[in-house]
Design a protein around this motif. Sequence first.
Motif: not given
Length: 659
Positions: A354-364
Amino acid sequence: MKTKNAFRVALIFVFAGAVWAQSTPLKDTPKAEEGRFYLHKFAQRIGEETYKITRDDQQMQLAANFKFTDRGREVPLTATLTMEPDMTPTSFQIKGMVSRFSPVEDSIQGREAGNTVIGPAESFFDVEAYAPVSVQMEMVRYWRRHGSPANLMTLPHGTVHIRDEGGEQFVIGGKKTTLQRVSVRGVIWGMESLWFDRNDNLVALVGCDGEMDHFEAIASDYEDGLNEFISSAGRNNMATLAKVAAALAGTANDQVIAITGGRLVDGTGRPPLKNSVVILRQGKIVAAGPAASVPVPKNAQVIHAEGKSVLPGLWDMHSHFEQVEWGPIYLATGVTTVRDVGNEEDFIVSVRDAVASGRGLGPRILMAGVVDGSGPISLGMNRVDTPEQAREQVRQYKQHGALQIKVYSSVKPEILKVVTEEAHRLGMTVTGHVPNGMTALEGIEDGMDQINHVAYVTSVMADPKTKTVTPDSAQVKAVLDAFAQHHTVVDPTLALMELLMHSSANDISTFEPGFNKVAHEIRELLGEMGSPPEKAAAAQHRFNSLLETVRILHQAGVPIVVGTDQAVPGYSVDREMELYVKAGFTPMEAIQAATVVPAKVMGLEKDSGTIEPGKRADVIIVDGNPVENISDIRKVSAVFSAGRMFEPGPLWSAAGFKR
């Protein structure tokens, strides 16, 4: 008052469903009610809670016994809650533990606890921690029967927010069933997911325990649905991440950004460059150097950094990203990459993607899949007791994108070698605990590439009698020779060791100022951690030996990477770096231990870790000069994660921290 609230949890996904019917009226409820919850950690059953509720015309009383065994240590808890017939609490007693390190003991009478006084017309409930689970069940029942207020005050302190999220269908034991999902925020840091049946009985709770680890409580008739509840909570987390990300979107990574005038500390070890320009475009660093030679594009958004320092985004190499609030906290601290070294597999894969696809919020997020053997101190559900299980589990993690395998303490020595051989065959490295019955030297001889927690190294360096590490001793030389031969990497987790070993008579804020800014649930959880005053001198001696071990390793050229194992969320990344300087690192070397060194260790030095053209646009701006004063690393004023810019203030607030 001694109190410990727990934190850590899976958050709620909004599910379209019918509004649940009102609960069974009080007059129709039975005079006595009994129940049992099976308790799980990382989806492994570790204990149970039993409860009994009795009722008469004058009062109701809940008596609960909660107990689990976590990695060989018992965590017992008892509670008694007395209520009026309408479920308004009149007294509450709780005593025991909510984690291996977190005692709780409290007694509340009426509407007053400490400085908190509840007015005669106000709704409230007594709740102290994530456990006992039956107390939370009664809290939700009370909330429903008192008009489902938006905010419900609680004693001994705080406010909870409870929300009906609609019905959700499951197939459990081959049968379809519809349950009501409820979200609860404020008991722990973050949000819990609870499900109730049509008779208002709690069926399942997915959250976290007093050590910020995944925790599940399932009613005895529903344990077949454990994985279904965990999966549902994971989907809910992703939906919440997307909402938080939309609210704190920051600058898009396709915007051309020019960071001008700052002191460039590029992570390579070169001296800081005054009056620099760094250009970011489409998630990459496209230029970095002196202002005189790096032109600012006409269409760039200019970020002025005069009087400030510009550094690579930081890394936390010992993360357990077990609830979505970690996302904004890490970014607010300046952390743009974390290595997760132990999690529920489905959850962390979903969060990472989710983070990698821009659907989430956070670090890699870089994943190290955890494996353990069966035994009294086992952790998690991924067992490798045979060579076949070991190879299959390593292959499965590889398929899910893990870069490493993390071995835990109960892996058998003969199985460790199978794990490392299969991991190396697949191009993965192996980190983790040194398995029981082995030493750090034996672990690396059997293929471990890295070691989590410096205590494992201290144990083979220290004199067996004095427990003191002497730099020129034969033990130390043997360890250094072996580590050099095997290119061993260590993530010390000194900040966690300091938290556990400091005298409990001393406030944590005396060495970790960020402690005063964390969410109140976390302060309650961590506030009394530490060594009893009568044992403080011995604990300090042990901690000094850990510091000395790190100093010796660093002087010998052993790669050291910053890792926190959570500790004080976010802030312990800064504290780890401060402790490295205390152990003899220069501030520049401590910065590199949180940037370029972990990038090299993970084989990503061509991708990130320094501010150089072609690398990921992971950059932070810091007030002050951490190369002269490492504590200035705490003063992050802007964060760029793959080119998206965030201000720390809203990120801290999003996770319930003070700015």
